[in-house]
Every structure is written in C-alpha cells, then in structure tokens.
Design an enzyme around this catalytic site. Structure first.
Site, PDB file in Angstrom:
ATOM      1  N   ARG A  88       3.256   4.245  16.247  1.00 20.80           N
ATOM      2  CA  ARG A  88       2.127   5.155  15.975  1.00 20.80           C
ATOM      3  C   ARG A  88       0.794   4.423  16.098  1.00 20.80           C
ATOM      4  NH1 ARG A  88      -0.886   2.822  11.801  1.00 20.80           N
ATOM      5  NH2 ARG A  88      -0.505   3.722   9.749  1.00 20.80           N
ATOM      6  N   GLU A 129       0.812  -1.207   0.000  1.00 21.40           N
ATOM      7  CA  GLU A 129       0.000   0.000   0.000  1.00 21.40           C
ATOM      8  C   GLU A 129       0.852   1.266   0.000  1.00 21.40           C
ATOM      9  OE1 GLU A 129      -3.738  -1.638   2.621  1.00 21.40           O
ATOM     10  OE2 GLU A 129      -1.941  -1.059   3.723  1.00 21.40           O
ATOM     11  N   ASP A 151      -7.533  -5.036   8.920  1.00 24.04           N
ATOM     12  CA  ASP A 151      -7.131  -3.791   8.255  1.00 24.04           C
ATOM     13  C   ASP A 151      -6.961  -3.985   6.748  1.00 24.04           C
ATOM     14  OD1 ASP A 151      -4.966  -5.382   8.112  1.00 24.04           O
ATOM     15  OD2 ASP A 151      -3.586  -4.042   9.141  1.00 24.04           O
ATOM     16  N   LYS A 168       3.584   6.902   3.143  1.00 21.90           N
ATOM     17  CA  LYS A 168       4.179   5.669   3.649  1.00 21.90           C
ATOM     18  C   LYS A 168       3.987   4.560   2.634  1.00 21.90           C
ATOM     19  CE  LYS A 168       2.267   3.182   7.143  1.00 21.90           C
ATOM     20  NZ  LYS A 168       2.025   2.746   8.545  1.00 21.90           N
ATOM     21  N   GLY A 174      -6.230  -5.498  14.298  1.00 23.45           N
ATOM     22  CA  GLY A 174      -5.770  -6.438  13.266  1.00 23.45           C
ATOM     23  C   GLY A 174      -6.526  -6.427  11.952  1.00 23.45           C
ATOM     24  N   SER A 186      -9.765   0.145  14.148  1.00 27.16           N
ATOM     25  CA  SER A 186      -8.553   0.809  13.669  1.00 27.16           C
ATOM     26  C   SER A 186      -7.937   0.072  12.484  1.00 27.16           C
ATOM     27  CB  SER A 186      -7.539   0.873  14.816  1.00 27.16           C
ATOM     28  OG  SER A 186      -6.321   1.407  14.358  1.00 27.16           O
ATOM     29  N   LYS A 193      -9.958  -9.311   5.468  1.00 26.43           N
ATOM     30  CA  LYS A 193      -9.256  -9.583   6.736  1.00 26.43           C
ATOM     31  C   LYS A 193     -10.010  -8.920   7.886  1.00 26.43           C
ATOM     32  CE  LYS A 193      -4.592  -9.013   8.798  1.00 26.43           C
ATOM     33  NZ  LYS A 193      -4.745  -8.019   9.873  1.00 26.43           N
TER      34      LYS A 193
END
Lengths: 368, 368
Positions: free
Chosen positions: A124, A68, A243, A81, A241, A308, A247
C-alpha cells in the site's frame, strides 16, 4: 445447544489472512496487478476523503522504536492497523516493521477480517507513492533514483515501473548488500517492462538527472539522505522514510525549494519531513489534488515533494482489497475471535457450557 | 530455504487464544480462581501505575454504537484492546460488547499474543470492581444490589462473593428475563458461598439496606438507574455501566453526596458518571489508594462511589494473566501474523518464494 450454537457461530467467524497466505495471494494474483488494485482503491478512497472519521495515529515510543495504532472509519467499515518501527530488529532476525490489523462493521462492531499487514503495508505504501506521483511527477518521467534499498525497495520500484512507466532505476544504499538484494530480487521483473537498473556510487550519482527520487531509509534519526542542492528543477521527490518524530531524511532547504504534498496534515506535521519546518509552512493535502480542488504539479520546472508518512486510510483501502482478493482466491482461513452465543445476552453461558464440556471448537483451519 | 525459514518462523509465531478456548480455560482453572488471579494482577499493576505509558482510549462513534482502541505499555509489554459497544446488537444475535486484543514486546514490536477479549473483559471488569470495593466498601459488607442483570451480572456477582464475602444478592433488571437468566446461571455457585439471591420488585427494593450497589446497564443514553436519594450512608456504589460520552446511570445528586474514585481521571471525565459534573469536581484515582497515597473509605457513614469505565491497564493485566494460564493449560494455538523471513531485510523474498511455491504454511492448529 448445538443448533443455536452453530447458527450463531456462523455469523461470528472472523476471516483471517496469514502472512504466508498474503504472499501466496500476491504470487497468485500477480504483484503488479495487486499494486494496481491497491492504488485504485487508495485513489478511490482519497476521492471520498470527507466520508472518513480521521485522526492522527497513537504512538508509544521507546528507546528501541515505536508502536502505533492507526484507526479510520467511514459509515460502513472501521479499520485499524497495529504497526511497529524498530530499526535494530534485523540484528535479532526480525523485520524492522511488522504489522497486522482488522476490518470491522461500524453498524455492529463485529470484527470481520484480521490480516497480516507487514507485506500489505509495503504494497500500500508503494501503491500510494505511485498514485501520488501520477499527479506530481513530470509527465513522461522515466528515471527514478532509489535511495535506501531495504524492504520497501522492490515494492517502490515495481509500483513506479508498472503504474508510472519508470524504465531506469538508479540504486544507492550505504549497505551494498541491500542494493545487491534489490538487484537480485528485481531482475526477473525487468524484461516485462524493458527496464534497466544501475548501481550508483553515491546519492549524488543516483540523483543527478533523475526524473523522480524515492528516499526510503529506516534510521530513527534526523539524517540528511539527500542534500537540498541535489534537487534539480522538475524533479519529483517521493520521501517515504521520514515517518516518525525525530526521524527525517531530507534537508530543510530542499523543502523550502519544493511544493510539498502530504497525506493528512495534522499527522505529517508531527511525523514527516515537515516536522523540520515552521507551523505555517504551506502544504497541500493529496486528497485535494485528487478531488481537483488543488493543482498537482503546476509547471515542468517545479520541484514537487510527497512527504509520505503513511495514513490509516491507505490501510483501510488495502485491507478491503486484500480481503476481497483472498476471498476470491480461497486463501482465507477463519478464527474464532468473538464468542458464538446462543443467547447474545448470556455471555456467562459460555463458561457453564465449557464446564459441561459443551463448547464445540470452531474450525480454525483453512476453509477452501 | 526450509532451514532458515523454520528457524525464523519459530520466533515469529504469535500465540492465539480463541473465545471457546478462553471459556475452556476458565472452566478448567475455575472462574473463581481466574477472577482472583486477574484481581491480583490488576492490583499489582495499579501498584506500579507510574511505570505505564497511559492515554485515554480513541473512540469512533456512530449512531449505533462506539468502537474503541485502548493501548497501554510499560518498558516490557505493549497491550491494546479493540472493543465495541452496540446496545442493539442482541436484536441481531450479536453481543452488545465484543473485544479482542494483543500483547507485544516493547523492545521489538513483535506481537506475542492475540486473544479474544469478550469473556476476558467481563472477567477483568468484575475483578477490578471487587478489588476496588475491598478498599471502598464497609468492612463486613454482605449484601449487594445488582441493578442490570445482563452480560456483566454473573461476573460481578461471583467476584463480590468470592473476593469480598458478599452473601446476599438482590437482583433487578427492567427485563425480567435477564434476571431469570442470572438466577439460572448463578444457582450452581451459591452453595459454595452459602449465598442467597432475591429478585427485587424495583430498584428501590433492591437497594434499600444494601451494603453495596452495583449498576451495570447498557443503554447508550443518559439514564438515572438509581436516584440520588436512594443512596444510604455507608453504601459503596460500584457504577460499571456508564462508560461512554452521553451514557450515564446515576443522578448527579448522588455523585455530590459521595466520595468518588476513578481509574484514570482524563478518561473518566469524558466517559464516566463524572461527565455530568463540573471540571473541578474532586475525584481520587484508584492507584493512589492502592499505593497508600490517598485514603479509601474514611468513615463507616461515608458514601463511596467507584465510577468505573474500564481502563487499558486492566486489559494489560488480564491479557498477561490469560496468556500465562493458557500456556500452562495447553490451550494456546498459533497464528502466523507476521512473516517468517530468512533475511529480515528481505521482505520481497516472501513474494518470490510464494511464486516458486516455496512458502511452507505454518501450522495454525492447536499445539498441545
């Protein structure tokens, strides 16, 4: 033309923080202090959410994993990133997740800082989880179940002990070696918090009676790490997890029972636990809670869930924090990523100078 | 744990090619040979277009310029480029365009190669232009007008002399100093091609009677560098500069008169000269010509136009070519972009080892 070259090369050096130097930085500054500083930066940047040019990350999927790119920018800094997720990597001696990224000046496009982001991403992610839990977990939360004791485990545990006051950790992983590694690594940090760890025999044992449940597993599959009926009134669930499309870690029934908070809705709808829910399923973006535009937890009985997935803004905050710390601690090196041109309109001169053996190599070693 | 560290660090070193070393590489191998090799690689990769996971690049626009990320992947290699476009940069001593990027393994996500791409982008753009012109320009084309004599100028001129047989260059730029720089830089290369350069007094003078017209200007505005009525039957127009929303070089009337070829239609519709045309305006993707699925030039009288904006696949090809050449010429250095972990599931061990002063710095200097 040595003089103009030196002049221009000075302005085109790009700072670099290697993986080892990032670890040295964390050891030198102290991991708890770094987690605190990153959490502060993430919170401050979510507090000015409207300043950022945001987009869902681009993902290249293969049967082995995903790669990504995550860009974000305000009017001053552009950050991106590169990050992968390959669950089978450990079989080849590589981490499941590896990352690096850069900060650039929006005004010129000049890349100012290139950094490792594997360690920084773990920092982070944990800092963001704890920052969110400050608003979503019951006040006085002391116990946390940690389901999935892989690379994120220590960082999550430390962030919640240091920033939220967690004093009891209940660990579970389907791989006992992972839990043993977590115990071994965390042991030295427990005394300063007066905290304890227990190895749970099952997810159920770990979760029962916990104030907070953090799930951080890595399989790139639809799993149900935590059944919906295990969620108790008042629990805060920090789901780290799930994400990636396909998944997930939680049972849709659990989302139905909880108030769900997300980082950036367009991305979480695709990647988060949320992908299991209908498009209309109500969620609250975290920045609205931070800016006081929406309530966080609204009752002690409420089940709160932070779905998250990791958002580029958190990397922007972490990159700026690590850059400042690396500069202060003298751990930056420099790389010559862009050419030093005596005349910025004369790129070809580089080739002519190199032919004449005039290209002065810029020092790529440590400065301080 | 030095032994496992050295073992694992060996596999996590990332090759690095700095801007100076890229210039040394080009000087050592020879710019004409590098242009030839990059053109061959671009052509071969367009020849297997269907193998690639393609997307339009992501762009972050500001009032000063644009910053873009350009990813592409096949089943083996993932490539991305960071590139900016800031026309006012030269006023601050910085190039208008700066770029860098990376190659990674799709199977693991491991970043194998990080490289400067400022010089490399100029090489791949010129190589792609010449590769396309081989199919689109009239056979026996000998004269080329070069409108816009900035950073791309020398590279375009050399690629067309070396790969297409251009022997007469007609130069025009609104800034006479740019043309003088181009003349000065190209002079040493003319004898080997038996080529000549003329400074034209106007676009009209430069274009009149030319077989090929290359436009490479940089203003981030809608400009008409070449009026439609200047296009003569049989001309091939290589439009390199219009590559951003709101940034065009040609008159819509010229596109109406020409057969238009593009790299990747979804991107060119947004960024190319094509942005001036209705959504239904017919274009041909270059890969179809290369694969023999569509004709290139179909008559000596036809006006052909390559509306080039630069596509990620060309950077993929150039990154792989430069990586191979840098390895062969010993110009690679290594950077420690991802951590060397004795146990890939134990990221936190980095922090503990750094606290104990056990992190062995990896050699970031030149290897050969």
């Amino acid at each position: 033309m040595p003089v103009p070259q030196i002049q221009s090369s000075a302005q085109v050096q790009t700072d670099f923080l290697s993986a080892s130097d990032a670890a040295r930085l964390v050891a030198h500054v102290g991991i708890v202090e770094v987690l605190r500083l990153v959490a502060e930066a993430v919170e401050a940047d979510y507090g000015r959410w409207q300043d950022f040019d945001k987009s869902a990350r681009t993902a290249a999927h293969s049967d082995r994993g995903v790669i990504e790119l995550m860009p974000v920018a305000d009017t001053r800094d552009y950050a991106f990133k590169y990050v992968n997720g390959h669950p089978l990597n450990p079989l080849q001696g590589l981490p499941t997740v590896m990352a690096f990224g850069a900060l650039a000046d929006v005004a010129t496009g000049m890349p100012r800082f290139v950094s490792e982001l594997t360690l920084t991403t773990a920092l982070r992610t944990a800092a963001t989880s704890a920052m969110a839990a400050r608003r979503l977990a019951r006040s006085g939360s002391r116990s946390m179940a940690l389901i999935g004791n892989g690379s994120q485990g220590e960082f999550q545990a430390l962030a919640f002990m240091a920033l939220l006051g967690v004093r009891e950790l209940r660990l579970f992983d389907i791989d006992p070696a992972a839990s043993q590694k977590l115990v071994r690594n965390l042991q030295p940090f427990l005394p300063q918090f007066g905290a304890t760890m227990v190895l749970a025999a099952s997810v159920q044992d770990a979760v029962r009676g916990a104030d907070i449940v953090t799930t951080a597993t890595a399989d790139k599959t639809r799993a149900v790490v935590m059944a919906g009926d295990l969620a108790e009134p008042g629990m805060h669930i920090n789901a780290v997890g799930g994400d990636c499309p396909g998944k997930t870690e939680l049972d849709a029934g659990l989302l139905q029972r909880a108030r769900v908070f997300v980082e950036y809705e367009p991305q979480t709808r695709i990647e988060g636990e949320l992908q299991q829910m209908p498009a209309g399923f109500a969620v609250t973006e975290l920045w609205r809670v931070i800016q006081g535009l929406a309530p966080g937890r609204s009752s002690p009985q409420q089940i709160t869930l932070f779905d998250s997935v990791g958002f580029a803004l958190e990397d922007y905050s972490a990159l700026r924090t690590m850059h400042a710390l690396a500069r202060r601690t003298g751990l930056l090196s420099q790389i010559e990523l862009v050419p030093a041109l005596a005349d910025p309109k004369d790129l070809f001169a580089m080739v002519l100078q190199a032919r004449a053996g005039q290209v002065v190599p810029l020092n790529e070693r440590k400065t301080a």
